[in-house]
Design a protein around this motif. Structure first.
Motif, PDB file in Angstrom:
ATOM      1  N   TYR A  15      -9.461   0.622   4.032  1.00 53.96           N
ATOM      2  CA  TYR A  15     -10.532  -0.527   2.764  1.00 53.96           C
ATOM      3  C   TYR A  15     -11.112  -0.034   1.922  1.00 53.96           C
ATOM      4  O   TYR A  15     -12.526  -1.025   1.686  1.00 53.96           O
ATOM      5  CB  TYR A  15     -10.802  -1.576   3.789  1.00 53.96           C
ATOM      6  N   TRP A 249      -7.057 -12.162  -0.219  1.00 54.43           N
ATOM      7  CA  TRP A 249      -6.873 -11.616   0.534  1.00 54.43           C
ATOM      8  C   TRP A 249      -4.750 -11.083   0.232  1.00 54.43           C
ATOM      9  O   TRP A 249      -4.864 -10.155   0.335  1.00 54.43           O
ATOM     10  CB  TRP A 249      -6.281 -12.264   1.508  1.00 54.43           C
ATOM     11  N   ARG A 253      -4.100  -6.820  -0.280  1.00 47.17           N
ATOM     12  CA  ARG A 253      -3.007  -6.462   0.088  1.00 47.17           C
ATOM     13  C   ARG A 253      -2.308  -6.143  -0.743  1.00 47.17           C
ATOM     14  O   ARG A 253      -1.163  -4.737  -0.369  1.00 47.17           O
ATOM     15  CB  ARG A 253      -1.949  -8.243   1.272  1.00 47.17           C
ATOM     16  N   ARG A 254      -1.751  -5.850  -2.099  1.00 47.58           N
ATOM     17  CA  ARG A 254      -1.141  -5.523  -2.522  1.00 47.58           C
ATOM     18  C   ARG A 254      -1.549  -4.301  -3.033  1.00 47.58           C
ATOM     19  O   ARG A 254      -0.691  -3.278  -4.196  1.00 47.58           O
ATOM     20  CB  ARG A 254      -0.800  -6.594  -3.808  1.00 47.58           C
ATOM     21  N   ARG A 257      -0.634  -2.264  -0.367  1.00 49.48           N
ATOM     22  CA  ARG A 257       0.771  -1.966  -0.450  1.00 49.48           C
ATOM     23  C   ARG A 257       0.704  -0.415  -1.729  1.00 49.48           C
ATOM     24  O   ARG A 257       1.295   0.888  -1.844  1.00 49.48           O
ATOM     25  CB  ARG A 257       1.575  -2.371  -0.683  1.00 49.48           C
TER      26      ARG A 257
END
Length: 303
Positions: A15, A249, A253-254, A257
């Motif tokens: 992150y 969010w 997350r994308r 990934r």
């Protein structure tokens, strides 16, 4: 290092991109949008309540029993919100000699023309301003139009009581220097000065007797405002506010990934795996080809 600590540091590292300038800006924008959208939802709720109250007030006024106009207004009186649109009756004689037209008014089809404002002299000598309806603006608008005559002699009319028009309330500028017998706003105080008589506050939009033949077109009744539309906008803004963190969010997350896929696709390029072993070939192959990558050994030729 214990596996749990290693996993924790690895999770935090995933992150770290949130500290980049573009993600800091995106996060700040998302944080600012949430309270803004919530406030817009409350504003739409306030508009919904205002319009609902206005619709209820107009409906009650239109369905109330008719009363003599003198019970709701008098010379110098300001018509209140509670009395606006009340159905009133009045008996008197139309004074066509002091009739005027109101400029730039439209009918139900959006055509531009005039409203016909005719004083009605009541039995007690006071004057009631009566908006008899709409006529088209045929020809040059600087000339006084041809107006259908009202009933002659003593007559009783019915209509909706309205408050004096002002620039602040209507948005219509009260232009000076207009052609003779033309006005921009219907205002009892100004008509009092022009007529030199006691004029009842406000005016009446005539609804009866109904127009027949060559008479001004009757003004349509006030419609209800679309309050449910404001309620729908309120729900929409609050759904948007709830969707902002969900969307943020989803983007996070994308991004994680995409970064993971890029790391896998851009692994070691020197032909070795992560543990340092050769990717293909055996020890025997390496011994045959030489430890330094030279040419393979050859057997001596037979004699």
């Amino acid at each position: 290092m214990r596996p749990t600590a290693r996993g924790y540091r690895r999770g935090v590292h995933r992150y770290r991109f949130l500290l980049t300038p573009q993600w800091v800006i995106l996060t700040l924008v998302a944080i600012a949008l949430i309270p803004t959208m919530i406030e817009l939802g409350f504003w739409q709720h306030h508009r919904y309540e205002e319009r609902t109250a206005r619709n209820d007030l107009v409906s009650r006024a239109l369905h109330a029993d008719p009363v003599p106009v003198e019970r709701l207004t008098s010379p110098g009186h300001a018509v209140t919100r509670l009395d606006k649109y009340r159905t009133v009756t009045a008996t008197g004689t139309f004074d066509t000699a002091h009739e005027v037209v109101v400029r730039r008014r439209t009918n139900s089809d959006g055509e531009v023309g005039f409203h016909v404002l005719t004083p009605l002299r009541l039995t007690d000598g006071a004057v009631l301003l009566v908006n008899r309806g709409w006529i088209p603006a045929n020809g040059v608008q600087t000339a006084f139009p041809k107006i259908p005559a009202p009933p002659a002699g003593r007559t009783t009319i019915t209509g909706r009581l309205k408050a004096d028009e002002t620039t602040a309330a209507s948005g219509i500028k009260n232009v000076k220097g207009l052609p003779d017998r033309q006005i921009m706003l219907i205002n009892s105080a100004e008509e009092t000065r022009r007529l030199g008589a006691k004029v009842l506050g406000g005016y009446v939009e005539q609804t009866a007797p109904t127009p027949r033949g060559d008479t001004p077109e009757q003004i349509s009744s006030p419609g209800s405002e679309d309050a449910p539309l404001n309620y729908a906008y309120m729900i929409q803004w609050w759904l948007f506010a709830a969707g902002v963190p969900v969307g943020w969010w989803f983007l996070v997350r994308r991004e994680i990934r995409d970064r993971a896929e890029a790391a896998v696709g851009g692994g070691p390029q020197d032909g070795s795996t992560e543990d340092g072993s050769a990717e293909d070939g055996s020890a025997e192959d390496r011994s045959r080809h030489g430890s330094e990558g030279g040419p393979p050994e050859t057997e001596p030729a037979a004699v």
